[in-house]
Design an enzyme around this catalytic site. Structure first.
Site, PDB file in Angstrom:
ATOM      1  N   GLY A  28       0.829  -1.193   0.000  1.00  0.00           N
ATOM      2  CA  GLY A  28       0.000   0.000   0.000  1.00  0.00           C
ATOM      3  C   GLY A  28       0.867   1.247   0.000  1.00  0.00           C
ATOM      4  N   THR A  29       1.952   1.202   0.750  1.00  0.00           N
ATOM      5  CA  THR A  29       2.871   2.342   0.820  1.00  0.00           C
ATOM      6  C   THR A  29       3.415   2.692  -0.563  1.00  0.00           C
ATOM      7  OG1 THR A  29       3.495   1.789   3.092  1.00  0.00           O
ATOM      8  CG2 THR A  29       5.031   3.163   1.845  1.00  0.00           C
ATOM      9  N   HIS A  34      -2.315  -7.113   2.243  1.00  0.00           N
ATOM     10  CA  HIS A  34      -2.305  -7.733   3.579  1.00  0.00           C
ATOM     11  C   HIS A  34      -3.301  -7.094   4.549  1.00  0.00           C
ATOM     12  CE1 HIS A  34       0.164  -4.905   6.169  1.00  0.00           C
ATOM     13  NE2 HIS A  34       0.344  -4.380   4.982  1.00  0.00           N
ATOM     14  N   ASN A  65      -7.626   4.787   9.154  1.00  0.00           N
ATOM     15  CA  ASN A  65      -7.249   3.513   9.750  1.00  0.00           C
ATOM     16  C   ASN A  65      -7.080   3.576  11.260  1.00  0.00           C
ATOM     17  OD1 ASN A  65      -5.011   5.181   8.697  1.00  0.00           O
ATOM     18  ND2 ASN A  65      -3.745   3.735   9.839  1.00  0.00           N
ATOM     19  N   SER A 125      -4.039  -2.342  -0.449  1.00  0.00           N
ATOM     20  CA  SER A 125      -2.955  -3.199  -0.003  1.00  0.00           C
ATOM     21  C   SER A 125      -3.481  -4.603   0.257  1.00  0.00           C
ATOM     22  CB  SER A 125      -2.340  -2.638   1.277  1.00  0.00           C
ATOM     23  OG  SER A 125      -1.416  -3.557   1.809  1.00  0.00           O
ATOM     24  N   CYS A 157       5.084   3.550  14.977  1.00  0.00           N
ATOM     25  CA  CYS A 157       6.235   3.991  14.184  1.00  0.00           C
ATOM     26  C   CYS A 157       7.060   2.761  13.850  1.00  0.00           C
ATOM     27  CB  CYS A 157       7.104   4.937  14.982  1.00  0.00           C
ATOM     28  SG  CYS A 157       6.259   6.418  15.455  1.00  0.00           S
TER      29      CYS A 157
HETATM   30  C1  LIG Z   1      -1.542   0.043   6.165  1.00  0.00           C
HETATM   31  C2  LIG Z   1      -1.886   1.294   5.481  1.00  0.00           C
HETATM   32  C3  LIG Z   1      -1.068   1.803   4.468  1.00  0.00           C
HETATM   33  C4  LIG Z   1       0.241   1.135   4.079  1.00  0.00           C
HETATM   34  O1  LIG Z   1       0.022  -0.118   3.468  1.00  0.00           O
HETATM   35  P1  LIG Z   1       1.205  -1.225   3.494  1.00  0.00           P
HETATM   36  O2  LIG Z   1       0.741  -2.268   2.529  1.00  0.00           O
HETATM   37  O3  LIG Z   1       1.295  -1.727   4.886  1.00  0.00           O
HETATM   38  O4  LIG Z   1       2.443  -0.546   3.045  1.00  0.00           O
HETATM   39  C5  LIG Z   1      -1.463   2.967   3.842  1.00  0.00           C
HETATM   40  N1  LIG Z   1      -2.613   3.588   4.174  1.00  0.00           N
HETATM   41  C6  LIG Z   1      -3.429   3.127   5.131  1.00  0.00           C
HETATM   42  C7  LIG Z   1      -4.698   3.861   5.433  1.00  0.00           C
HETATM   43  C8  LIG Z   1      -3.096   1.968   5.827  1.00  0.00           C
HETATM   44  O5  LIG Z   1      -3.918   1.519   6.789  1.00  0.00           O
END
Ligand SMILES: *Cc1c(COP(=O)(O)O)cnc(C)c1O
Length: 391
Positions: free
Chosen positions: A79-80, A210, A159, A208, A334
């Protein structure tokens, strides 16, 4: 996890905004791509072309559940990375038109840190405030759009506190003011909501794997046809020139299966967890003196219950719950083991002392009534003990 062995039962996992277990069948969908199906989809032999066809098929299946076109799906590693590609990729591709970005104070750090980095490189960024429920105000969004604005990035659902933004309405406002501004939404936390990319009226949407029952190592960016996007990785022309690097086929296959399981059933799954979440909220508000629920009273994700407790240290609370076999979260996690008071709670006007007593419980489809009962039994006693120690 072995600490919970002393309590005699399996741990209660209530940190689904951090990551989720694999949904049933996902591991099986991935397994062949670790063993017999390991060839590169770029290989110019029959086996490679077969892998390419399977990857294309996965892209079609993902596009189908998102109501989009296969060519609009960019597979990423997380997601990042998806958020980075949206924010930085649009900013870099559009800088000839302007260098202003609008986002909010409550985004995930993937958005906020990317925006801050762009600021250091000369972009102007407006971080919109939110009200006490975590909602962005449409009029302040209107006011922030100017001639040099190229991108607006506002998350679909938060989130940490679960507040759901009226993204369709916000995107409509932006387009009415300046149709050329690209609208990105971070939908990573929104797996329990309807996710029809086109119907939301946005141009880019991040997901994302996971967070929705898929494996780590995959994410995706939906980018509407015609949106200008500069690849962040150079090296080849994969993903139509939007993302270089060998595809993580097993993770992509797992994500595809997870999305096919999760998105079409979002309503039933949301109903199931909403019921358990409601019990938690009622039970905790009744059982813990001075407990305050955070987020919007009604426009909220069905699986997040975040509270602030006076005179409690969130980190100590997490440790005490862990010993009791309850895995939860607090504040903004963090990379280090320390907790920062949440920037989201701060933006919502929660005083620091109260934000430090934050507890975030996030449920998944595998949680049970018995687990909720266990939390309602344990939590009031733990809070009382921690408060007694402070005196
Ligand atoms: C977890 C999360 C991300 C990052 O996703 P990853 O796959 O863990 O890098 C970005 N935005 C939100 C709102 C999230 O909850």
């Amino acid at each position: 996890m072995n600490q919970s062995a002393s309590t005699g039962s399996a741990p209660v996992y209530l940190d689904h905004t951090a990551t989720t277990p694999l949904a049933p069948g996902v591991f099986e969908a991935m397994a062949p791509y670790f063993t017999e199906k390991w060839l590169s989809p770029s290989g110019l032999y029959r086996g490679g072309r077969g892998m390419k066809r399977e990857l294309d098929d996965a892209r079609r299946r993902v596009a189908a559940v998102l109501g989009s076109e296969p060519a609009e799906i960019v597979f990423t590693s997380s997601g990042t990375e998806s958020v980075n590609l949206a924010v930085r990729g649009v900013a870099l591709a559009s800088q000839h038109r302007g260098r202003h970005i609008v986002t909010t104070q409550i985004e995930h750090r993937a958005v906020i840190d990317t925006a801050k980095h762009l600021e250091k490189q000369g972009w102007r960024v407006t971080y919109l405030p939110v009200d006490e429920h975590g909602l962005v105000d449409g009029d302040s969004l209107d006011a922030a759009i100017s001639d040099d604005t190229v991108l607006v990035s506002i998350m679909l659902a938060n989130n940490e506190v679960g507040t759901v933004q009226p993204v369709r309405e916000l995107a409509r406002r932006v387009k009415a003011r300046r149709p050329t501004v690209a609208f990105h939404t971070d939908a990573v936390a929104a797996g329990f909501l309807p996710l029809d990319a086109g119907a939301l009226g946005v141009d880019l949407l991040s997901l994302s794997s996971h967070k929705v029952g898929g494996p780590k190592g995959a994410g995706l960016l939906w980018a509407r046809r015609g949106v200008l996007l500069q690849s962040l990785l150079t090296g080849d022309d994969r993903e139509r020139g939007r993302r270089s690097g060998q595809e993580d086929v097993p993770a992509i296959m797992g994500m595809t299966r997870a999305l096919e399981l999760a998105l079409p059933t979002h309503a039933e799954r949301a109903n199931a967890v909403a019921d358990l979440t409601a019990r938690l909220i009622t039970g905790i508000c009744d059982g813990v003196p001075g407990a305050q629920l955070t987020g919007h009273p009604t426009d909220r994700l069905p699986h997040i219950a975040s509270f602030c407790f006076e005179r409690v240290d969130g980190e100590a609370l997490l440790q005490a719950l862990d010993v009791q076999g309850i895995l939860a979260a607090s504040g903004s996690a963090c990379s280090s083991a320390t907790l920062e008071p949440s920037h989201v709670l701060k933006a919502m006007g929660v005083p620091t002392a109260l934000a430090e007593g934050n507890l975030r419980l996030s449920l998944g489809v595998e949680n049970t009534e018995a687990e909720v009962a266990r939390v309602l039994d344990v939590l009031p006693r733990v809070v009382e003990r921690l408060r007694a120690l402070r005196r």
